[in-house]
Scaffold this motif. Structure first.
Motif, PDB file in Angstrom:
ATOM      1  N   ASP A 224     -15.865  29.531 123.387  1.00  0.00           N
ATOM      2  CA  ASP A 224     -16.397  28.414 122.725  1.00  0.00           C
ATOM      3  C   ASP A 224     -17.329  29.012 121.718  1.00  0.00           C
ATOM      4  OD1 ASP A 224     -15.081  26.489 124.421  1.00  0.00           O
ATOM      5  OD2 ASP A 224     -16.827  25.967 125.576  1.00  0.00           O
ATOM      6  N   LEU A 225     -18.099  30.070 121.934  1.00  0.00           N
ATOM      7  CA  LEU A 225     -19.142  30.748 121.060  1.00  0.00           C
ATOM      8  C   LEU A 225     -18.485  31.262 120.188  1.00  0.00           C
ATOM      9  CD1 LEU A 225     -21.837  31.640 120.110  1.00  0.00           C
ATOM     10  CD2 LEU A 225     -21.475  33.640 121.743  1.00  0.00           C
ATOM     11  N   LEU A 226     -17.424  31.931 120.334  1.00  0.00           N
ATOM     12  CA  LEU A 226     -16.687  32.718 119.231  1.00  0.00           C
ATOM     13  C   LEU A 226     -15.768  31.837 118.430  1.00  0.00           C
ATOM     14  CD1 LEU A 226     -15.342  35.634 121.502  1.00  0.00           C
ATOM     15  CD2 LEU A 226     -17.193  35.703 119.884  1.00  0.00           C
ATOM     16  N   ASP A 227     -15.417  30.521 118.736  1.00  0.00           N
ATOM     17  CA  ASP A 227     -14.844  29.326 118.043  1.00  0.00           C
ATOM     18  C   ASP A 227     -15.592  28.956 117.025  1.00  0.00           C
ATOM     19  OD1 ASP A 227     -12.307  29.983 119.173  1.00  0.00           O
ATOM     20  OD2 ASP A 227     -12.634  28.093 120.635  1.00  0.00           O
ATOM     21  N   ARG A 228     -16.938  28.715 117.702  1.00  0.00           N
ATOM     22  CA  ARG A 228     -18.022  27.989 116.829  1.00  0.00           C
ATOM     23  C   ARG A 228     -18.448  29.102 115.606  1.00  0.00           C
ATOM     24  NH1 ARG A 228     -20.536  26.784 121.704  1.00  0.00           N
ATOM     25  NH2 ARG A 228     -22.240  28.297 121.223  1.00  0.00           N
ATOM     26  N   LEU A 229     -18.428  30.393 115.990  1.00  0.00           N
ATOM     27  CA  LEU A 229     -18.744  31.327 114.866  1.00  0.00           C
ATOM     28  C   LEU A 229     -17.655  31.334 113.859  1.00  0.00           C
ATOM     29  CD1 LEU A 229     -19.985  34.519 117.039  1.00  0.00           C
ATOM     30  CD2 LEU A 229     -21.313  32.946 115.498  1.00  0.00           C
ATOM     31  N   ARG A 230     -16.121  31.404 114.357  1.00  0.00           N
ATOM     32  CA  ARG A 230     -15.417  31.199 113.064  1.00  0.00           C
ATOM     33  C   ARG A 230     -15.271  30.024 112.460  1.00  0.00           C
ATOM     34  NH1 ARG A 230     -11.991  32.300 117.063  1.00  0.00           N
ATOM     35  NH2 ARG A 230     -11.543  34.559 116.562  1.00  0.00           N
ATOM     36  N   THR A 231     -15.399  29.116 112.961  1.00  0.00           N
ATOM     37  CA  THR A 231     -15.424  27.622 112.297  1.00  0.00           C
ATOM     38  C   THR A 231     -16.694  27.776 111.308  1.00  0.00           C
ATOM     39  OG1 THR A 231     -14.758  26.402 114.293  1.00  0.00           O
ATOM     40  CG2 THR A 231     -15.965  25.229 112.435  1.00  0.00           C
ATOM     41  N   TYR A 232     -17.812  28.392 111.540  1.00  0.00           N
ATOM     42  CA  TYR A 232     -18.871  28.458 110.550  1.00  0.00           C
ATOM     43  C   TYR A 232     -18.358  29.341 109.431  1.00  0.00           C
ATOM     44  CZ  TYR A 232     -23.158  30.014 108.434  1.00  0.00           C
ATOM     45  OH  TYR A 232     -24.098  30.251 107.554  1.00  0.00           O
ATOM     46  N   LEU A 233     -17.762  30.387 109.969  1.00  0.00           N
ATOM     47  CA  LEU A 233     -17.463  31.451 108.723  1.00  0.00           C
ATOM     48  C   LEU A 233     -16.201  30.882 107.805  1.00  0.00           C
ATOM     49  CD1 LEU A 233     -17.287  34.654 110.754  1.00  0.00           C
ATOM     50  CD2 LEU A 233     -18.959  34.078 108.818  1.00  0.00           C
ATOM     51  N   GLU A 234     -15.197  30.142 108.469  1.00  0.00           N
ATOM     52  CA  GLU A 234     -14.397  29.487 107.538  1.00  0.00           C
ATOM     53  C   GLU A 234     -14.993  28.232 106.884  1.00  0.00           C
ATOM     54  OE1 GLU A 234     -11.691  28.589 110.802  1.00  0.00           O
ATOM     55  OE2 GLU A 234     -10.679  30.578 110.610  1.00  0.00           O
ATOM     56  N   SER A 235     -16.060  27.839 106.952  1.00  0.00           N
ATOM     57  CA  SER A 235     -16.733  26.781 106.255  1.00  0.00           C
ATOM     58  C   SER A 235     -17.531  27.279 105.177  1.00  0.00           C
ATOM     59  CB  SER A 235     -17.744  25.799 107.319  1.00  0.00           C
ATOM     60  OG  SER A 235     -18.912  26.518 107.333  1.00  0.00           O
ATOM     61  N   ARG A 236     -17.716  28.541 104.945  1.00  0.00           N
ATOM     62  CA  ARG A 236     -18.684  28.963 103.926  1.00  0.00           C
ATOM     63  C   ARG A 236     -17.663  29.635 102.807  1.00  0.00           C
ATOM     64  NH1 ARG A 236     -24.323  28.589 104.191  1.00  0.00           N
ATOM     65  NH2 ARG A 236     -24.204  29.602 102.282  1.00  0.00           N
ATOM     66  N   PRO A 237     -18.052  29.276 101.631  1.00  0.00           N
ATOM     67  CA  PRO A 237     -17.207  29.838 100.535  1.00  0.00           C
ATOM     68  C   PRO A 237     -17.298  31.420 100.427  1.00  0.00           C
ATOM     69  CG  PRO A 237     -19.283  28.764  99.670  1.00  0.00           C
ATOM     70  CD  PRO A 237     -19.242  28.509 101.227  1.00  0.00           C
ATOM     71  N   GLU A 238     -18.492  31.975 100.998  1.00  0.00           N
ATOM     72  CA  GLU A 238     -18.446  33.340 101.095  1.00  0.00           C
ATOM     73  C   GLU A 238     -17.868  34.139 101.845  1.00  0.00           C
ATOM     74  OE1 GLU A 238     -22.980  31.707 100.565  1.00  0.00           O
ATOM     75  OE2 GLU A 238     -20.978  31.276 101.668  1.00  0.00           O
ATOM     76  N   THR A 239     -17.241  33.393 102.891  1.00  0.00           N
ATOM     77  CA  THR A 239     -16.564  34.173 103.943  1.00  0.00           C
ATOM     78  C   THR A 239     -15.299  33.578 104.214  1.00  0.00           C
ATOM     79  OG1 THR A 239     -17.808  32.792 105.658  1.00  0.00           O
ATOM     80  CG2 THR A 239     -18.788  34.874 104.960  1.00  0.00           C
ATOM     81  N   ALA A 240     -14.846  32.540 103.811  1.00  0.00           N
ATOM     82  CA  ALA A 240     -13.675  31.677 104.198  1.00  0.00           C
ATOM     83  C   ALA A 240     -12.403  32.455 103.877  1.00  0.00           C
ATOM     84  CB  ALA A 240     -13.663  30.295 103.487  1.00  0.00           C
ATOM     85  N   ARG A 241     -12.417  33.200 103.029  1.00  0.00           N
ATOM     86  CA  ARG A 241     -11.005  33.816 102.616  1.00  0.00           C
ATOM     87  C   ARG A 241     -10.938  35.267 102.271  1.00  0.00           C
ATOM     88  NH1 ARG A 241     -11.201  28.856 100.281  1.00  0.00           N
ATOM     89  NH2 ARG A 241      -9.538  27.386 100.358  1.00  0.00           N
ATOM     90  N   GLY A 242     -10.307  36.060 103.045  1.00  0.00           N
ATOM     91  CA  GLY A 242     -10.245  37.324 102.558  1.00  0.00           C
ATOM     92  C   GLY A 242     -11.306  38.240 103.073  1.00  0.00           C
ATOM     93  N   GLU A 243     -11.412  39.524 102.385  1.00  0.00           N
ATOM     94  CA  GLU A 243     -12.646  40.287 102.914  1.00  0.00           C
ATOM     95  C   GLU A 243     -13.797  39.618 102.161  1.00  0.00           C
ATOM     96  OE1 GLU A 243     -11.152  44.702 104.494  1.00  0.00           O
ATOM     97  OE2 GLU A 243     -11.638  44.423 102.295  1.00  0.00           O
ATOM     98  N   PHE A 244     -14.967  40.335 102.748  1.00  0.00           N
ATOM     99  CA  PHE A 244     -16.172  39.921 102.120  1.00  0.00           C
ATOM    100  C   PHE A 244     -17.097  41.043 102.736  1.00  0.00           C
ATOM    101  CE2 PHE A 244     -15.826  37.426 106.092  1.00  0.00           C
ATOM    102  CZ  PHE A 244     -16.933  37.764 106.783  1.00  0.00           C
ATOM    103  N   THR A 245     -18.479  41.049 101.915  1.00  0.00           N
ATOM    104  CA  THR A 245     -19.254  42.305 102.471  1.00  0.00           C
ATOM    105  C   THR A 245     -20.370  41.762 103.469  1.00  0.00           C
ATOM    106  OG1 THR A 245     -19.119  43.526 100.566  1.00  0.00           O
ATOM    107  CG2 THR A 245     -21.136  43.959 101.674  1.00  0.00           C
ATOM    108  N   LEU A 246     -20.583  42.115 104.644  1.00  0.00           N
ATOM    109  CA  LEU A 246     -21.564  41.817 105.502  1.00  0.00           C
ATOM    110  C   LEU A 246     -22.925  42.513 105.138  1.00  0.00           C
ATOM    111  CD1 LEU A 246     -22.598  40.265 108.261  1.00  0.00           C
ATOM    112  CD2 LEU A 246     -21.819  41.870 109.299  1.00  0.00           C
ATOM    113  N   PRO A 247     -23.817  41.662 104.497  1.00  0.00           N
ATOM    114  CA  PRO A 247     -25.128  42.551 104.257  1.00  0.00           C
ATOM    115  C   PRO A 247     -25.954  42.906 105.638  1.00  0.00           C
ATOM    116  CG  PRO A 247     -24.933  40.420 103.173  1.00  0.00           C
ATOM    117  CD  PRO A 247     -24.024  40.338 104.383  1.00  0.00           C
TER     118      PRO A 247
END
Length: 262
Positions: A224-247
């Protein structure tokens, strides 16, 4: 954290050794250079070495690195990935090295697991006079809006003490080595250095899944926790598609041995 719970968290990584090796970040080279500054020689012990994330950076820097790790699975992964690095099974509380045998002891995301009442004298024993002890921690840079949102979504099981710059400073403000016997250590110094990791939504979730607080969760709670994290990342324009930089930041706590030559 209660002693039994702390032991359960500390021993949770072995079952995820391959995922840890694949997904955990390395450390900023500038942080490692600062950690080793003024060490009296090139012999470096990576203590609580895990799968060798820090040892790999040390080896690439050309120092003479030896690794010590208590977990058999993590140690096997380190030996597989870094066959050139000497690696021994052992712990911070019982270091399998001779007296005065290293010039620096570094611990990557591991020092908070040490029982410093026992580990402090052991580390002092293996350090040469004037040697350096440094703990390094990779933390999330929650000064970035989407990273702060990720931390809130993840909660304390994923982003706990030492996992953001402010909480790391608070957690290490009073950290010191016990003056049990002689020699002891000087006052700790702290510094932090920019770092980053290239991730996708899936690989960042996989990285966070290697946190101790997640590894010890019941299966359904973890899913459940990992699903929430994936949903959050897919909702953000910075992280929704492809590679991004984690600061991130690589934070360092450093102390010098007060041992002198006989």
């Amino acid at each position: 954290m209660e002693q039994d719970e702390r032991a359960r968290h500390r021993s949770s990584f072995g079952g995820a050794a391959a995922a840890y090796a694949e997904h955990r970040p390395d450390y900023a080279k500038a942080a490692v250079r600062w950690a080793l500054h003024a060490a009296p020689g090139p012999r470096v012990l990576d203590l609580g070495a895990g799968t060798g994330k820090l040892a790999a950076v040390l080896a690439a820097a050309g120092v003479d690195v030896v690794a010590v790790e208590p977990d058999e699975s993590m140690l096997a992964q380190l030996r597989h990935d870094l066959p050139e690095v000497r690696a021994h099974r052992g712990s911070a509380e019982a270091v399998p090295l001779p007296d005065d045998s290293v010039d620096a002891v570094l611990a990557g995301n591991a020092m908070h697991w040490f029982d410093m009442a026992a580990a402090g004298p052991e580390i002092a024993r293996v350090l040469a006079p004037g040697g350096v002890l440094a703990g390094l921690w990779n933390v999330l840079d929650d000064g970035i809006d989407w990273v702060a949102g990720l931390a809130r979504t993840a909660g304390p099981a994923v982003v706990g003490p030492r996992d953001t710059p402010a909480s790391w400073r608070t957690e290490t403000a009073d950290m010191h080595l016990p003056a049990t016997g002689a020699p002891s250590f000087g006052s700790p110094e702290r510094a932090h250095f920019p770092h980053h990791q290239r991730r996708t939504a899936d690989t960042l979730v996989a990285t966070l899944a290697t946190r101790a607080g997640v590894l010890v969760m019941p299966d359904q709670e973890r899913r459940d926790l990992l699903d929430r994290l994936r949903t959050y990342l897919e909702s953000r324009p910075e992280t929704a598609r492809g590679e991004f930089t984690l600061p991130m930041q690589s934070c360092v706590l450093r102390a010098r041995s007060l041992k002198t030559r006989a």
